[in-house]
Scaffold this active site. Structure first.
Site, PDB file in Angstrom:
ATOM      1  N   VAL A 133       1.122  -1.245   0.182  1.00 42.64           N
ATOM      2  CA  VAL A 133       0.531   0.430   0.052  1.00 42.64           C
ATOM      3  C   VAL A 133       1.042   1.212   0.231  1.00 42.64           C
ATOM      4  O   VAL A 133       0.908   2.051  -0.750  1.00 42.64           O
ATOM      5  CB  VAL A 133      -1.091  -0.218   1.172  1.00 42.64           C
ATOM      6  CG1 VAL A 133      -1.930   1.172   1.597  1.00 42.64           C
ATOM      7  CG2 VAL A 133      -2.257  -1.554   1.133  1.00 42.64           C
ATOM      8  N   LYS A 134       1.786   1.193   0.852  1.00 44.25           N
ATOM      9  CA  LYS A 134       3.234   2.313   0.894  1.00 44.25           C
ATOM     10  C   LYS A 134       3.278   2.860   0.064  1.00 44.25           C
ATOM     11  O   LYS A 134       3.125   3.921  -0.556  1.00 44.25           O
ATOM     12  CB  LYS A 134       3.788   1.767   1.926  1.00 44.25           C
ATOM     13  CG  LYS A 134       4.696   3.307   1.964  1.00 44.25           C
ATOM     14  CD  LYS A 134       4.812   3.856   2.976  1.00 44.25           C
ATOM     15  CE  LYS A 134       5.593   5.430   2.769  1.00 44.25           C
ATOM     16  NZ  LYS A 134       4.640   6.333   3.142  1.00 44.25           N
TER      17      LYS A 134
END
Lengths: 256, 523
Positions: A133-134
């Site tokens: 996600v980062k």
């Protein structure tokens, strides 16, 4: 400035051809005679590389046997922009919402991506930058896309395990990252991986994507994969490619 | 150095108590189980080395033969030394050759035969312990004969894949100022369930950890230590599936520091959690005995998770590593707890946040030789920007009194370092030490400024997370993805088939002798 014409490196004046270069030679940098010889050796290399005139701006002995040099010089080479070949991107980069929409309308389910570092490479920075996600470079990774389901197997995954997981998850695409390798292991690992997928799935295999700083992006066919991404690739480029590769003829399929 | 952040001592004590509560059940697990690698370490300490023609070590051959024939739940020692005595074998190697050929029938000896096997086994293993003790004394002797460099120790990596290339590179690095040389392992090694043999010249992104490679490098660095009048420490990795064996080889060959984290293999190598905790306890007992400083791997969490969001997971893991380490007999001076400078440089005040994290850890663990790792995640191909970032890392390290500085390479992530990359990196840290070495003594963050507030916030988040881990159990917390954003269930991962529950009457002479580690290591 012309984009099709002839250019030279730019130092501080158009056409000055100035470049910088650093390297190490296995020569000592001790007494005065050794120093003079070392600098001469560096200038000889610079001249053979086309730097004329060249200037050694920094030379430093590293232990008894090596010298490090920084050299500035002028290259006489011309860059012919009309002769530059680039692999044109065969797909548009789409915003996340558009990626999600296309997957939903074309597949009617989530697109499944299985990712891994294979072989001995333990550096997951590449695969994580694309999948987590980062994300990377200000873009969220594929896990962030609502219509993409991500299975990140992490590092040092065996090819057989990757094939089995791809089958179990009904993967649409398999992403493989190779960051730090020696002796071209990234190439042999990729060939081994693609051969295993061809053998296990035949024509029904998932889309195979590899990425890493050492790959030549134009070598996909040679390595038996569908797409190679190089240094600096962002998640949205990968997501857009997957949409391009997996949904382009969705309209036709829908009509049939 | 302590007391710049106004940390609440009661909260710090509570954090330690919570860490203990989370970790204690795992220690119990380690005390009631053994692994194939623990058993092979017993054989290594008793002097069995070498490999068959396929390169499979004799310790694996012998342990496998025992496991097939009588199982390992009573330990490898009783059946092996019983077979030595009843078969009249001159040495373990000869027994291993016969055992590999299926010529030895192992059994669990009882009564007076059991006692005989027990005594002989204990005597054989004692020889290894004596050698480890002698190597520890030799380190002290070398330190006295040369000198112990002041902290921060400068830690440099060599990683050519070829031990004979590593040696001159390591010696060159030491001459340029490195205090510690780490020989990076071939990245595949952590997943091998055996330790390769002999001097090796082929590795991927690193050099295999073997007993002979250890010996060659230590001997070369002893020469260099004498030449420089400064003791150069040698580091390797006690991690992966062979952690206990590699720890033993490190003790036998006088390595000085070993990477040895309580959870790294689980999270980053998908090694089974139970296997890891059992192997870890034994390996830490060996390190305690050998006077080896362990280095933990919390820096790695920040390479997968965000360095600001996950700062408290570093502290939590350090507190767990501290508990596990002390429980295994390590002194605080042997706990090289790790952390890293990995905040995105685009984040506003990123350097101040780094200062807060580094100072917090310094104050939480005042006697630990903290190991501070340079930026990797935000190193790009722009080597010039990377060189600047490394200088800020060095500055943060000296300002917060870190003990071990791993020196950042401007070409991080591009290639294994060039000779010149390493030389430039050392020039960088030498400048920062010379220019700002005393700055830490004058650095006083505002009591309620950004740095102090951030440090207290991370401590608070750490206590909250420890409370959560305590209530769900450490193994469940790992399974839930608490560390490094990676989920690792206790029944998953590599090496679970090498875990064996100890039966009544389990006998391990090495473990017995390590439980009574000399007192000075426990201080």
């Amino acid at each position: 400035m012309s984009l099709t014409g002839i250019v030279r490196p730019y130092g501080d004046t158009t056409g000055d051809g100035r470049v910088q270069l650093s390297f190490t030679l296995p020569v000592p940098f001790g007494d005065e005679a050794e120093r003079a010889r070392a600098e001469g050796a560096a200038l000889q290399l610079a001249a053979k590389m086309g730097l004329d005139p060249a200037m050694v701006v920094h030379a430093k002995g590293m232990g008894p046997d090596f010298t490090f040099f920084i050299v500035y010089g002028r290259v006489s080479h011309l860059v012919d922009l009309s002769a530059v070949t680039v692999a044109e991107r065969e797909f548009p980069v789409l915003p996340a919402a558009e990626v999600n929409l296309r997957i939903r309308s074309a597949l009617g389910r989530k697109l499944v991506v299985v990712g891994a570092c294979i072989g001995t490479d333990a550096h997951t920075v590449g695969i994580d930058a694309i999948l987590n996600v980062k994300g990377h470079a200000g873009e969220k990774g594929l896990e962030y896309y609502r219509e993409i389901r991500v299975v990140n197997m992490g590092s040092q995954v065996g090819v057989a395990d990757l094939v089995a997981r791809a089958a179990a998850e009904h993967a649409d695409a398999v992403l493989v990252s190779q960051v730090v390798t020696q002796r071209d292991a990234h190439l042999s690992n990729t060939r081994e991986m693609s051969a295993a997928f061809h053998a296990a799935f035949g024509l029904q295999r998932p889309v195979l994507v590899v990425g890493g700083p050492r790959f030549d992006p134009s070598a996909a066919q040679d390595l038996g994969v569908d797409k190679i991404f190089g240094r600096g690739t962002t998640p949205s480029e990968v997501a857009s490619y997957l949409v391009h590769a997996l949904t382009p003829d969705a309209a036709q399929r829908g009509a049939a | 150095m302590t007391g710049k952040l106004n940390l609440d001592p009661a909260l710090v004590a509570q954090a330690r108590e919570l860490a203990k509560r989370a970790a204690a059940p795992v220690v119990k697990l380690a005390r009631t189980h053994t692994t194939v690698s623990v058993e092979r370490a017993v054989l290594r300490l008793a002097g069995l080395d070498g490999a068959d023609e396929d390169g499979m070590p004799w310790v694996n051959r012998l342990a496998d033969a025992v496991r097939e024939s009588t199982g390992l739940e009573h330990g490898v020692a009783l059946p092996v030394w019983d077979a030595m005595l009843t078969g009249g074998y001159p040495d373990l190697r000869t027994l291993a050759v016969d055992a590999a050929a299926g010529l030895v029938k192992f059994r669990q000896p009882a009564g007076h035969e059991g006692n005989a096997a027990r005594d002989t086994a204990a005597r054989s293993v004692k020889k290894g312990m004596t050698r480890i003790d002698a190597q520890r004394a030799e380190r002290d002797r070398m330190l006295a004969a040369t000198s112990d460099p002041p902290m921060p120790w400068i830690y440099l990596i060599v990683a050519t894949g070829d031990i004979y290339e590593d040696i001159p590179q390591a010696q060159a690095a030491a001459r340029e100022g490195a205090d510690i040389i780490a020989v990076i392992r071939s990245t595949g090694q952590s997943l091998l369930d055996y330790v390769p043999e002999g001097a090796t010249r082929e590795g991927y992104a690193g050099t295999y950890a073997t007993q002979e490679n250890f010996r060659l490098m230590r001997a070369a660095l002893d020469d260099t230590s004498r030449e420089l009048g400064r003791y150069i420490r040698l580091t390797n990795y006690a991690s992966g599936l062979c952690m206990p064996e590699i720890a033993s080889l490190a003790g036998l060959e006088r390595l000085d520091m070993m990477l040895n984290d309580c959870m790294y293999g689980i999270i980053f190598r998908d090694i089974n959690p139970v296997r890891t905790f059992i192997d870890q306890r034994f390996s830490r007992q060996v390190h305690a005995r050998a006077g080896i400083v362990i280095n933990t791997g919390e820096d790695n969490y920040l390479t997968t998770a965000d360095a600001v969001d996950a700062a408290h997971t570093v502290v939590v893991s350090q507190l767990l590593n501290e508990y596990f380490g002390r429980e295994a007999g390590l002194a605080d001076g042997q706990l090289g707890l790790g952390h890293a400078f990995e905040i995105n440089p685009e984040v506003p005040d990123s350097f101040m946040l780094e200062l807060a994290h580094a100072q917090l850890i310094r104050e939480l663990f005042p006697d630990a030789p903290l190991k501070y790792m340079p930026p990797t995640k935000h190193m790009t191909g722009n080597v010039f920007a990377g060189y600047l970032l490394d200088a800020f890392f060095n500055l943060c390290g000296v300002m917060t009194d870190q003990s071990i500085l791993l020196i950042g390479m401007m070409t991080e992530g591009i290639h294994t370092p060039f000779l010149s990359d390493r030389d430039l990196a050392l020039e960088n840290v030498r400048y920062v030490r010379r220019a700002a070495g005393q700055l830490g003594q004058e650095f006083r963050p505002e009591p309620d400024g950004l740095v102090a507030r951030r440090a207290r916030q991370v401590l608070g988040e750490s206590v909250d997370l420890l409370r959560k881990i305590g209530s769900q159990g450490l193994l469940n917390a790992i399974a839930a993805g608490t560390f490094g954003v990676t989920k690792r269930p206790p029944d998953g991962g590599r090496g679970l088939d090498g875990v064996v529950e100890r039966a009544d009457g389990y006998f391990n002479p090495a473990a017995d002798q390590l439980e009574t580690t000399p007192l000075e290591a426990k201080q």
